[in-house]
Design an enzyme around this catalytic site. Structure first.
Site, PDB file in Angstrom:
ATOM      1  N   ASP A  37       6.277 -18.295  -4.252  1.00 19.96           N
ATOM      2  CA  ASP A  37       7.644 -18.314  -3.921  1.00 19.96           C
ATOM      3  C   ASP A  37       8.487 -17.238  -4.397  1.00 19.96           C
ATOM      4  O   ASP A  37       8.218 -16.955  -5.848  1.00 19.96           O
ATOM      5  CB  ASP A  37       8.486 -19.707  -3.813  1.00 19.96           C
ATOM      6  N   THR A  42      -1.180 -19.400   2.013  1.00 17.75           N
ATOM      7  CA  THR A  42      -0.633 -18.722   2.567  1.00 17.75           C
ATOM      8  C   THR A  42      -1.645 -18.310   3.916  1.00 17.75           C
ATOM      9  O   THR A  42      -2.828 -18.357   3.824  1.00 17.75           O
ATOM     10  CB  THR A  42      -0.275 -17.451   2.152  1.00 17.75           C
ATOM     11  N   ASP A  62       8.984  -3.399   1.455  1.00 16.74           N
ATOM     12  CA  ASP A  62       8.526  -2.189   0.344  1.00 16.74           C
ATOM     13  C   ASP A  62       9.096  -0.901   1.033  1.00 16.74           C
ATOM     14  O   ASP A  62       9.480   0.070  -0.176  1.00 16.74           O
ATOM     15  CB  ASP A  62       7.042  -1.949   0.382  1.00 16.74           C
ATOM     16  N   ARG A  82       5.106  -9.909  -7.455  1.00 15.35           N
ATOM     17  CA  ARG A  82       3.831 -10.902  -7.286  1.00 15.35           C
ATOM     18  C   ARG A  82       2.404 -10.844  -7.995  1.00 15.35           C
ATOM     19  O   ARG A  82       1.768 -11.589  -8.436  1.00 15.35           O
ATOM     20  CB  ARG A  82       3.693 -10.909  -5.657  1.00 15.35           C
ATOM     21  N   GLY A  94      -1.333  -9.825   4.850  1.00 14.82           N
ATOM     22  CA  GLY A  94      -0.891  -8.890   4.316  1.00 14.82           C
ATOM     23  C   GLY A  94      -0.788  -9.130   2.798  1.00 14.82           C
ATOM     24  O   GLY A  94      -1.230  -8.384   1.876  1.00 14.82           O
ATOM     25  N   GLY A 135       6.289  -5.603   4.536  1.00 15.89           N
ATOM     26  CA  GLY A 135       7.721  -6.404   4.008  1.00 15.89           C
ATOM     27  C   GLY A 135       8.799  -5.483   3.863  1.00 15.89           C
ATOM     28  O   GLY A 135       9.311  -4.630   4.600  1.00 15.89           O
TER      29      GLY A 135
END
Length: 193
Positions: free
Chosen positions: A70, A7, A153, A179, A11, A151
Site C-alpha cells: 500500500d 495485485t 511517473d 516500491r 504494470g 502511473g
C-alpha cells in the site's frame, strides 16, 4: 522462489520483477491461483494496516504466503486529500486522467509542489507471522514529461536529476522507486539474508 503478489496490476508486477534484477525470484499475481472476484477492504489508518489487510485477505483465500503493498502520494500543499485516500480521491481510474486531476490542484496557485511517494509492503505467512518494509521518495509535481514507467511517473520530478521518473531508464527508476526499494528490503528478510 515464487512470491504471490496481491495485485492484478500487470504494470506494477512488471515494474517489481524488473526492479529486483533476480531471475531466481518470480513475482506472480494471486490470479495465477484463483480468480477471486471480491476485493479486500482497505479500511486501515496507516499504509501498513492497509497492506496487512490486503495480504491477510488473499493469504486466507489461497492458504499460501502473500506479498501486499500500500502507499500513496502525499502533497505538502494538500495534506488532507491524498495520502491514505490516494486511490479514493480520483474521479477516473485512468492514470493520465489522474495525473491531470493532480495538476489541476496547482492551477492558479503558488503553493509548494513538493510530494512524497510512499510504499509499505507486508509479506504474510499466516495471521501472526509477517515481515514488513517501507520506503519513500521526495520529489515535486511538474507537467507530464517522459514516456517510461506508469502511473504518476510522468509528473514526479526528482530535483537532483532534473528528470521525471518517466524520463529515467528502468535501472534509474528502480533506484528511486519506493516500491522497489521496499521490495528489495523485504526480499532480504524473506530469504533470511
Amino acid at each position: 522462489m515464487e512470491i504471490i503478489v496481491a495485485t492484478n496490476n500487470q504494470g506494477k508486477l512488471l515494474e517489481m520483477q524488473q526492479g529486483i534484477y533476480d531471475s531466481n525470484i518470480s513475482l506472480v499475481s494471486y490470479q495465477k491461483y484463483s480468480q477471486i472476484a471480491e476485493k479486500p477492504q482497505e479500511a486501515g489508518q496507516t499504509y501498513f494496516e492497509n497492506a496487512y489487510l490486503k495480504a491477510k485477505f488473499y493469504q486466507a483465500k489461497l492458504k499460501q504466503p502473500v506479498l501486499a503493498d500500500d502507499g500513496g502520494l502525499e502533497l505538502v500543499a494538500f495534506p488532507e486529500i491524498l495520502g491514505l485516500k490516494t486511490q479514493r480521491f480520483f474521479k477516473s481510474s485512468d492514470p493520465l486522467d489522474q495525473n491531470q486531476e493532480i495538476l489541476a490542484l496547482f492551477q492558479n496557485t503558488k503553493t509548494s509542489k513538493k510530494v512524497t511517494l510512499k510504499a509499505t509492503l507486508v509479506y504474510l505467512m499466516d495471521e501472526s507471522n509477517y515481515l514488513t518494509s517501507e520506503a519513500s521518495l521526495v520529489g515535486e509535481i511538474v507537467p507530464p514529461k517522459g514516456t517510461m514507467g506508469y502511473g504518476f511517473d510522468s509528473i514526479i520530478k526528482i530535483p537532483a536529476l532534473n528528470k521525471t521518473l518517466a524520463e529515467m531508464t528502468d535501472f534509474e527508476r528502480a533506484h528511486y522507486s519506493p516500491r522497489i526499494q521496499a521490495l528489495k528490503k523485504i526480499l532480504l528478510k524473506i530469504k533470511g539474508d
